[in-house]
Every structure is written in C-alpha cells, then in structure tokens.
Design a protein around this motif. Structure first.
Motif, PDB file in Angstrom:
ATOM      1  N   TRP A   1       0.736  -1.172  -0.105  1.00  0.00           N
ATOM      2  CA  TRP A   1      -0.054   0.043  -0.114  1.00  0.00           C
ATOM      3  C   TRP A   1       0.955   1.283  -0.010  1.00  0.00           C
ATOM      4  O   TRP A   1       0.532   2.200  -0.321  1.00  0.00           O
TER       5      TRP A   1
ATOM      6  N   GLY B   1       3.719   3.897  -1.012  1.00  0.00           N
ATOM      7  CA  GLY B   1       4.793   4.140  -2.075  1.00  0.00           C
ATOM      8  C   GLY B   1       6.240   4.186  -1.998  1.00  0.00           C
ATOM      9  O   GLY B   1       6.599   3.647  -0.884  1.00  0.00           O
TER      10      GLY B   1
ATOM     11  N   GLN C   1       0.483   8.629  -2.979  1.00  0.00           N
ATOM     12  CA  GLN C   1       1.211   7.347  -3.566  1.00  0.00           C
ATOM     13  C   GLN C   1       0.654   6.070  -2.857  1.00  0.00           C
ATOM     14  O   GLN C   1       1.308   5.107  -3.261  1.00  0.00           O
TER      15      GLN C   1
ATOM     16  N   GLN D   1      -1.308   2.961  -2.251  1.00  0.00           N
ATOM     17  CA  GLN D   1      -1.910   2.047  -3.291  1.00  0.00           C
ATOM     18  C   GLN D   1      -3.039   1.169  -2.639  1.00  0.00           C
ATOM     19  O   GLN D   1      -2.413   0.721  -1.604  1.00  0.00           O
TER      20      GLN D   1
ATOM     21  N   ASN E   1      -5.036   0.490  -8.059  1.00  0.00           N
ATOM     22  CA  ASN E   1      -3.684   0.028  -8.508  1.00  0.00           C
ATOM     23  C   ASN E   1      -3.784  -1.409  -9.093  1.00  0.00           C
ATOM     24  O   ASN E   1      -2.721  -1.925  -9.812  1.00  0.00           O
TER      25      ASN E   1
END
Length: 387
Positions: free
Chosen positions: A250, A252, A260, A262, A267
């Motif tokens: 999760w 970035g 960022q 995810q 994603n």
C-alpha cells in the motif's frame, strides 16, 4: 557570631545540622544545670574560705590526729593552690556539658536507628501476616471438572497479570470468575446439571486458541509487515475476517506521500484496465462522444427503479411514468453539471485555444441528449417485450 555562621555555612548540610543541634543542647540543657550544681557544691562544701574544688593537701578535720612536725613543713594552702574563680567554673561547666552533649546525641542517634529497625521489622511482620491471610484468587479454586490446569494456564497467558483478578468480559476468564463468585468454594449456591453441561460444551480446549506467547509473536510479525509498507489481505466473512495469505503493497516510494498510497481498486491490474476503458478516461474520444456514451448508459438503467418500485408499478402506465421520471432525473443531473462547469471551470477536455470549461460543457450537453435517448430506448423495449 557572624564569623561562626559563615564557617558553618561552608560545612556540609548534615554536619552543620549536627553541630548546631549540639551547640543548642550545650547552651540550653546541659551547661546551666552543671554550673548550678558546681556552684551549689562549692557553697556547701568549702571550708576556711577555700573552695571545695581544690586539688591537693588540706587540713585534717581532727587536729589531734596530726603529727607534731606536720605543721612545721606545711605549706600554706593559699600560696600553693588558688580557689577557682567564676571563669574557671564556667569553663569546667562548658567542658562537662560538651562531653555530656556528645554522649547524649550519640545515644539518641543509636536509639533512633534501633527504633527505625524495629518499625521496619514490625511492618514486614504485618505485611507477611496480611499476605498469609489473603484469600486465594478465583482461578486457584476452580475444580478440574470445570477447567483443567493446562487449559487454564494457557488461557491466563493471553492476558496481562494485572488483569487476572478483573478480566475483560470478552475473555473466558470472566466466565470462570462469575462461576467462582456464584458456585465457588464456601458458597451456598450449588451448580445444577444444566449449568454444568452449558459450561462444559462451551469450554475452550487448549488447542482451540493461541497462547500469550503465540499472540505476541503474531503481533510482532504483523507489525514487522506493516513497517515494510505492506498489509495482509483479508476477506470479510461470518464472525470476522479470513486471512488470504496475500500481501498488499500500500505504501509508495515516499514514506509520507499520501498520493502514493496504493489499493487493489486503484492500482490493481484489473481495476486499472476497467477504469481506463470507461468513456470518461478512454483515450482518443471527443468530449461529445464521452458525454453521449455516458448519458446513454445512465438513461438506459435509470428508469428501472421507477418502473418496478414506483407507486404505479402495477398499472399499465408504469413504463411511461418510469420514462418521464428517468428523463427528469437526467435533466436535473445535467443542470448540476452545467452549473459546476460555469463556476469551477474544469479544464479536463479543453483543447488548446478553447475557452475554460468548454470541453466539459460539451460533455454535459451531450450527456443530457444521450440520457434521454437511452431512457427512450429502454422504454421501447419495455413496451414491446413486456406485453
């Protein structure tokens, strides 16, 4: 006096307090009685105007017992010894008072230390008696028929030692505590067969739950996974969630960058491909094409709830009422989109040289047209095939 106080201020605090206390005892308690006793003895015992506190030879009390030649070589007392004056008596009293004070202070300190030791010993005895008379906790009086020792020890390891006497209600130890308070040793209430059977079938076995060490290791492993930027993927189910064994990355590259983060929805490969194929995000389309496709999809599905769930659902006019309601809803949504474009002026689909929000406005207008067309097509299908 100022010089004495200045010298005392340079000494350590404990030594200064000891010296001040000793001087106070000398001046207030010891020296006056000693001086009074010396003056009283001197007044009562002196003879021939000589002080009673003269060290040396004095005249005998009985003159007949004296040798005849004793007076020939006798030295006058007044020439050999002098009677002590007031200064000598005060000095003698101060010295005696100083010695007596030192002895008194030392004896007081030793007596206090012995008193403190006796109090500590008495306190230890009282604490020991209290510990000995304290009743046993409930988990030490539970019979084996209710809970065996192995399972009880494993169950107690799941909670901190501070919570053993007052366990939380979601723990099985709470049930055992309620049993001990109701049916424990020395209680008048006796357990019936139904209560015994109910506790027996609901009693956890040692293999059905994890011990405190296993829970701590599992928590440590979970926190170690979270520190790497991953999270276990769990699926909700009846009574809780089920671990799939998969991990989701999760986080970035930057630790504290929220944009960022995810998720499987934003994603994941399937989710990304699905979203990229929608008319709003698909590449190569004009704004009017996007609006027409989105409006047709909305209009086609929007009349369904009005037809099947509306107040006229059991009448022949249900499809027509659903069409009118769907068209009205599409028009209201389009009016809201036009107001948004006129105020916020989004530049999503603007081409170079166009006015602000011109592409978005074109999308909304064609959305209204596509919505009316989709609703009309759905109405035609309902009218033809419903009959």
């Amino acid at each position: 006096s100022r010089a004495v106080l200045a010298q005392l201020s340079c000494l350590p605090q404990g030594l200064s307090f000891f010296i001040i206390k000793m001087m106070r005892d000398i001046v207030a308690f010891t020296t006056p009685p000693v001086l009074a006793a010396v003056w009283f003895a001197d007044a009562m015992l002196k003879t021939d105007s000589l002080s009673a506190f003269v060290v040396g030879r004095t005249k005998s009390v009985n003159p007949q017992l004296q040798h005849p030649l004793a007076f020939e070589n006798q030295i006058p007392v007044t020439s050999a010894f002098e009677a002590p004056g007031p200064a000598k008596l005060v000095g003698f009293g101060c010295c005696f008072g100083l010695a007596a004070t030192v002895v008194r202070v030392a004896s007081c300190r030793s007596a206090k230390s012995r008193q403190v030791a006796r109090r500590a010993e008495k306190g230890d005895i009282e604490v020991a008696e209290q510990v000995e008379t304290k009743p046993l906790p409930y988990f030490e009086t539970i019979p084996k028929a209710i809970m065996d020792k192995k399972t009880l020890d494993k169950l107690m390891s799941t909670l901190p030692k501070e919570q053993w006497d007052d366990p939380p209600e979601d723990s099985y130890l709470y049930n055992l505590k309620m049993y001990a308070e109701t049916y424990g040793e020395g209680k008048a209430t006796k357990m019936g067969w139904w209560d015994f059977w109910y506790m027996t079938i609901n009693r956890p076995d040692a293999d059905e739950f994890k011990s405190g060490e296993e829970l701590a290791m599992e928590k440590e492993a979970y926190m170690r996974i979270l520190r790497t930027g991953q999270i276990p993927m769990q699926i909700p189910g009846p009574g809780g969630t089920f671990d799939t064994g998969a991990l989701i990355q999760w986080r970035g590259k930057e630790y504290f960058a929220g944009d960022q983060v995810q998720t499987p929805v934003t994603n994941g490969s399937f989710a990304v491909q699905y979203l990229n194929n929608l008319a709003f995000y698909r590449d190569g389309l004009k704004p009017w094409q996007r609006g027409l496709e989105i409006g047709m999809a909305h209009g086609y599905f929007i009349i369904g709830p009005f037809v099947n769930l509306g107040p006229l659902r059991n009448t022949p006019e249900a499809a027509t009422v659903g069409l009118l309601s769907g068209v009205a809803l599409i028009l209201m949504a389009s009016m809201g989109g036009l107001l948004f474009g006129a105020t916020a002026k989004p530049r999503y689909f603007d081409e170079e040289g166009d006015a602000p929000a011109s592409g978005f406005g074109e999308l909304i207008r064609w959305h209204a047209l596509g919505g009316i067309g989709g609703a009309g097509f759905a109405h035609a299908l309902l009218t033809v095939f419903a009959s």
